[in-house]
Design a protein around this motif. Sequence first.
Motif, PDB file in Angstrom:
ATOM      1  N   THR A  76      26.810 -15.622 -35.523  1.00 55.61           N
ATOM      2  CA  THR A  76      25.841 -15.438 -36.605  1.00 55.61           C
ATOM      3  C   THR A  76      26.064 -16.504 -37.676  1.00 55.61           C
ATOM      4  N   VAL A  77      24.965 -17.066 -38.157  1.00 58.75           N
ATOM      5  CA  VAL A  77      25.012 -18.040 -39.248  1.00 58.75           C
ATOM      6  C   VAL A  77      24.174 -17.488 -40.398  1.00 58.75           C
ATOM      7  N   LYS A  78      24.740 -17.509 -41.601  1.00 54.32           N
ATOM      8  CA  LYS A  78      23.999 -17.097 -42.797  1.00 54.32           C
ATOM      9  C   LYS A  78      23.750 -18.325 -43.657  1.00 54.32           C
ATOM     10  N   PHE A  79      22.511 -18.444 -44.108  1.00 57.41           N
ATOM     11  CA  PHE A  79      22.107 -19.531 -44.996  1.00 57.41           C
ATOM     12  C   PHE A  79      21.543 -18.938 -46.280  1.00 57.41           C
ATOM     13  N   TYR A  80      21.770 -19.639 -47.375  1.00 60.56           N
ATOM     14  CA  TYR A  80      21.175 -19.279 -48.660  1.00 60.56           C
ATOM     15  C   TYR A  80      20.484 -20.523 -49.199  1.00 60.56           C
ATOM     16  N   PHE A  81      19.148 -20.460 -49.229  1.00 57.75           N
ATOM     17  CA  PHE A  81      18.331 -21.588 -49.656  1.00 57.75           C
ATOM     18  C   PHE A  81      17.613 -21.264 -50.962  1.00 57.75           C
ATOM     19  N   PHE A  82      17.190 -22.330 -51.656  1.00 63.47           N
ATOM     20  CA  PHE A  82      16.357 -22.156 -52.850  1.00 63.47           C
ATOM     21  C   PHE A  82      15.423 -23.344 -52.994  1.00 63.47           C
ATOM     22  N   ALA A  83      14.338 -23.088 -53.704  1.00 67.83           N
ATOM     23  CA  ALA A  83      13.353 -24.126 -53.999  1.00 67.83           C
ATOM     24  C   ALA A  83      12.602 -23.701 -55.249  1.00 67.83           C
ATOM     25  N   GLN A  84      11.910 -24.660 -55.834  1.00 65.60           N
ATOM     26  CA  GLN A  84      11.092 -24.370 -57.008  1.00 65.60           C
ATOM     27  C   GLN A  84       9.789 -25.131 -56.861  1.00 65.60           C
ATOM     28  N   ALA A 118       7.899 -21.809 -60.409  1.00 62.13           N
ATOM     29  CA  ALA A 118       8.268 -20.576 -59.711  1.00 62.13           C
ATOM     30  C   ALA A 118       9.492 -20.823 -58.825  1.00 62.13           C
ATOM     31  N   LEU A 119      10.443 -19.925 -58.911  1.00 65.08           N
ATOM     32  CA  LEU A 119      11.677 -20.036 -58.149  1.00 65.08           C
ATOM     33  C   LEU A 119      11.581 -19.224 -56.869  1.00 65.08           C
ATOM     34  N   LEU A 120      12.051 -19.790 -55.762  1.00 64.86           N
ATOM     35  CA  LEU A 120      12.055 -19.140 -54.449  1.00 64.86           C
ATOM     36  C   LEU A 120      13.473 -19.141 -53.907  1.00 64.86           C
ATOM     37  N   LEU A 121      13.952 -17.976 -53.507  1.00 68.47           N
ATOM     38  CA  LEU A 121      15.287 -17.830 -52.937  1.00 68.47           C
ATOM     39  C   LEU A 121      15.152 -17.237 -51.540  1.00 68.47           C
ATOM     40  N   LEU A 122      16.027 -17.644 -50.629  1.00 70.60           N
ATOM     41  CA  LEU A 122      15.939 -17.194 -49.246  1.00 70.60           C
ATOM     42  C   LEU A 122      17.332 -16.948 -48.680  1.00 70.60           C
ATOM     43  N   GLU A 123      17.500 -15.770 -48.093  1.00 62.43           N
ATOM     44  CA  GLU A 123      18.675 -15.492 -47.271  1.00 62.43           C
ATOM     45  C   GLU A 123      18.180 -15.489 -45.831  1.00 62.43           C
ATOM     46  N   LEU A 124      18.774 -16.330 -44.999  1.00 64.99           N
ATOM     47  CA  LEU A 124      18.370 -16.458 -43.605  1.00 64.99           C
ATOM     48  C   LEU A 124      19.586 -16.180 -42.736  1.00 64.99           C
ATOM     49  N   ILE A 125      19.455 -15.211 -41.844  1.00 71.10           N
ATOM     50  CA  ILE A 125      20.540 -14.843 -40.930  1.00 71.10           C
ATOM     51  C   ILE A 125      20.075 -15.155 -39.519  1.00 71.10           C
ATOM     52  N   VAL A 126      20.814 -16.037 -38.854  1.00 69.51           N
ATOM     53  CA  VAL A 126      20.446 -16.482 -37.518  1.00 69.51           C
ATOM     54  C   VAL A 126      21.478 -15.967 -36.521  1.00 69.51           C
ATOM     55  N   ASP A 127      20.995 -15.312 -35.479  1.00 66.53           N
ATOM     56  CA  ASP A 127      21.840 -14.851 -34.383  1.00 66.53           C
ATOM     57  C   ASP A 127      21.650 -15.838 -33.234  1.00 66.53           C
ATOM     58  N   ARG A 128      22.682 -16.612 -32.969  1.00 66.58           N
ATOM     59  CA  ARG A 128      22.587 -17.639 -31.918  1.00 66.58           C
ATOM     60  C   ARG A 128      22.405 -17.009 -30.533  1.00 66.58           C
ATOM     61  N   THR A 129      23.020 -15.848 -30.301  1.00 67.67           N
ATOM     62  CA  THR A 129      22.953 -15.207 -28.987  1.00 67.67           C
ATOM     63  C   THR A 129      21.531 -14.772 -28.646  1.00 67.67           C
ATOM     64  N   SER A 130      20.855 -14.144 -29.597  1.00 69.78           N
ATOM     65  CA  SER A 130      19.493 -13.677 -29.333  1.00 69.78           C
ATOM     66  C   SER A 130      18.431 -14.705 -29.719  1.00 69.78           C
ATOM     67  N   ALA A 131      18.857 -15.839 -30.294  1.00 68.44           N
ATOM     68  CA  ALA A 131      17.934 -16.895 -30.738  1.00 68.44           C
ATOM     69  C   ALA A 131      16.878 -16.333 -31.677  1.00 68.44           C
ATOM     70  N   SER A 132      17.353 -15.506 -32.631  1.00 69.56           N
ATOM     71  CA  SER A 132      16.424 -14.920 -33.593  1.00 69.56           C
ATOM     72  C   SER A 132      16.954 -15.094 -35.009  1.00 69.56           C
TER      73      SER A 132
END
Length: 131
Positions: free
Chosen positions: A80-88, A93-107
Motif C-alpha cells: 500500500t502507498v499513501k500520498f498526500y497532495f495539494f493544489a490551489q 481555492a485550496l484542494l487537498l487529497l489523500e490517495l491510498i493505492v493498493d498495488r496488489t489489487s491495482a486500485s
Amino acid sequence: DLLGLMDDIPSAPPARAAPSLSLSPSVALDQAAYQQRWASLPTASTWTAGVGQPSGIDGLPGRLSGSHVKCMAFGNVGDTVKFYFFAQDVAGALLLLELIVDRTSASASATVKATDGTLAEPFSALVRQHL
C-alpha cells in the motif's frame, strides 16, 4: 416536427458546465498548515479508481507536478502507498487529497477536501488521468 405538434414543448435547460480548473504554479503549504487544513475542511469527494501500472505509482508525484499538484508526503507500507497532495486554483481555492493505492489489487481510493467543493470533481479527474 412536420406537423407542428412539438412546437409547444419546452426545450430542456442547458446542462451546467463543470467548473474549469486552473491551478496556481506557486502554491506552497508546510506540513503543519496541511494537517490543520485537513482537519478543518469538509470532505468534498471520495472515489475509487483502477491503477493502470501499479509498479509505476511511485512516479505519480512527478507526473502530477507538471499540472501544479504538489506532493506533501508519501510512503509505502507493504503493498500500500499513501500520498498526500495539494493544489490551489488561481482564484485561491485550496484542494487537498489523500490517495491510498493498493498495488496488489491495482486500485486507488481517494478523499478530497476543498475550500470550494465545486472544484473537487475536476481536480479528481486530473488526478485519475495520471493513475
